[in-house]
Design an enzyme around this catalytic site. Structure first.
Site, PDB file in Angstrom:
ATOM      1  CG  HIS A  59      36.995  38.527  46.090  1.00  9.30           C
ATOM      2  ND1 HIS A  59      37.534  38.705  47.347  1.00  9.30           N
ATOM      3  CD2 HIS A  59      37.773  39.255  45.237  1.00  9.30           C
ATOM      4  CE1 HIS A  59      38.580  39.510  47.266  1.00  9.30           C
ATOM      5  NE2 HIS A  59      38.743  39.858  45.995  1.00  9.30           N
ATOM      6  CG  ASN A 132      41.465  42.631  49.398  1.00  9.73           C
ATOM      7  OD1 ASN A 132      40.463  41.966  49.162  1.00  9.73           O
ATOM      8  ND2 ASN A 132      42.345  42.939  48.457  1.00  9.73           N
ATOM      9  CE1 TYR A 342      35.940  44.014  42.802  1.00 10.48           C
ATOM     10  CE2 TYR A 342      37.573  44.577  41.151  1.00 10.48           C
ATOM     11  CZ  TYR A 342      37.251  44.003  42.359  1.00 10.48           C
ATOM     12  OH  TYR A 342      38.217  43.415  43.118  1.00 10.48           O
TER      13      TYR A 342
END
Length: 486
Positions: A59, A132, A342
């Site tokens: 991303h 997403n 993350y």
């Protein structure tokens, strides 16, 4: 240094120990949750997060905007999360859209899933929904994520994209078929970021004030309608204006044409998870909307562009582990890995104090015992007490924020989900398409597979298409000049 050639083909950890299972993380029972003792999983994810400097590993290229979320249907019956209470209530937010595989300078109009990450600045701290524009994903266990993304990146020898790696991995990972069908279809290239849906993708748990829990899935439905790009036009735009999607979003908001999405949830009673025909925590599967209809929650509106791209879009950090009371994880194995990965990526890429940056800073007071670290821009706790428990009236835990107890069972081990039907939902998706959509899907797949050098890989992937639907597999095989393998 001598090399033991007899072990040269055995997968090992970075410290040389053999890896016993590289397909399944260690979980409590078939569903999990994932155990932190799986040091191989942690090493894979931690090392993977540190493979690129300084852009995001995945991303990397994105667009962002500020806006608000307004409740249209009070959900306090299902969750104590206050941002979903009280019709008419507004919560500020920031969203980042992104492509997945490309670098910072890549084109916006490539065939790729789009990241759909929303940060809500709530009165109980920041809540991130990090999903997403697809309701599903290619894999269902976080231990396979670094390998999957490696196939989407550049070959380390040629520094070119490698169709052999892409299709080899997919053909050896049949759970990817549902998402591959979605990606290769019309929705694989959205016309703009405004004209696509968004999904939380994973299953989450909502808990109300009485401690009653349900499983939920998030759906952001675009109010602009779904529009997609013809692949030839997308390729043309990639060359003429690689920043087409970023430009479109910026200009629409600047002109006062504020894009919006309606948020819905699907709600599943806890006990249904044990009897539903697909495992509801498997992120390669969807829940039927006939079984669990969409329930409206509210409206998301984007009405302000960033003032500075780097300060806001680049430095924004999202994590599915940024939860608020009333929202909890499910045993979804991909989600369980992302809860760690993350935030760990942000600690590496932006720094341990990334949440002190204005774009990430909560709009409520932050009280903890974290100290020091790179780029600490706050008061660093001042002269207050710096440990807990303490006798000096330092911050204490809030029992209201404790998670609801949940049952785990079974032996800890590296096991896959009980359900291994990778074909029914992919076939259902294919059969939902019009004949024109099917023709475009087949053409896209055939063109993408033509460069694959090994016929074995092509035949293995064709067999997956055939198991989803005989017509699907037969048409791909014919397009590649091969005989179908049922």
């Amino acid at each position: 240094m001598s090399t033991n050639h007899s072990n040269s083909n055995k997968l090992t950890t970075s410290w040389g120990a053999p890896v016993g299972d590289n397909q399944n993380s260690i979980t409590a029972g078939h569903r999990g949750p994932t155990l932190i003792q799986d040091v191989h999983l942690l090493e894979k994810l931690a090392h993977f997060n540190r493979e690129r400097v300084p852009e995001r590993v995945v991303h990397a290229k994105g667009a962002g905007a500020h806006g608000y979320f307004e409740v249209t249907n009070d959900m306090s019956k299902y969750t104590k999360a206050k941002l979903f209470h009280d019709k008419g209530k507004r919560t500020d937010l920031f969203i980042r859209f992104s492509t997945v595989a490309g670098e910072l300078g890549s084109a916006d109009t490539v065939r790729d899933p789009r990241g759909f990450a929303v940060k809500f600045y709530t009165e109980e701290g920041n809540y991130d929904i990090v999903g997403n524009n697809t309701p599903i994903f290619f894999i269902r266990d976080a231990i396979k994520f670094p390998d999957f993304i490696h196939t989407q990146k550049r070959d380390p020898r040629t520094h070119l994209k490698n169709p052999n790696a892409v299709w080899d991995f997919w053909s050896l990972s049949p759970e990817s078929l549902h998402q591959v069908t979605y990606l290769m279809g019309d929705r694989g290239i959205p016309a703009t970021l405004r004209h696509m849906h968004g999904f939380g993708s994973h299953t989450f748990k909502w808990v109300n004030e009485q401690g009653e829990a349900v499983w939920i899935k998030y759906h952001f439905k675009t109010d602009q309608g779904v529009k997609n790009l013809d692949p030839d036009l997308a390729a043309k735009l990639a060359g003429e204006n690689p920043d087409y999607h970023i430009q479109d979003l910026q200009q629409a908001i600047e002109a006062g044409d504020y894009p919006s999405w309606t948020l819905y949830v699907q709600i599943m009673p806890l006990e249904d998870a044990n009897t539903y025909r697909f495992d509801p925590f498997d992120v390669t599967k969807t829940w039927s909307q006939k079984d669990y209809p969409l329930i409206e929650v509210g409206k998301m509106v984007l009405d302000r562009n960033p003032e500075n791209y780097f300060a806001e879009v680049e430095q924004a950090t999202f994590s599915p582990g940024n939860l608020v009371p009333g929202v909890e994880p499910s045993p979804d194995k991909m989600l369980q890995g992302r809860l760690f990965a993350y935030a760990d990526a942000h600690r590496y890429r932006v720094g341990a104090n990334h949440n002190q940056l204005p774009i990430n800073r909560p709009k409520v007071p932050v009280n903890n015992y974290q100290r020091d670290g790179y780029m600490n821009s706050g008061t660093n706790g001042g002269g207050s007490v710096y440990y807990e428990p303490n006798s000096f009236n330092g911050p204490k835990e809030d029992p209201h924020a404790r998670i609801t107890p949940f049952e785990v069972e079974g032996y800890a081990g590296q096991t896959a989900y009980d359900h291994d039907d990778h074909y029914t939902q992919a076939g259902d998706l294919y059969r939902l398409m019009s004949e024109e959509e099917k023709a475009r899907l087949i053409r896209t797949i055939v063109e993408a597979m033509k460069p694959v050098e090994l016929e074995e890989i092509k035949l293995r992937q064709i067999s997956h298409f055939y198991k989803a639907d005989p017509d699907y597999g037969t048409r791909v095989a014919e397009g590649l000049g091969l005989t179908v393998q049922a």
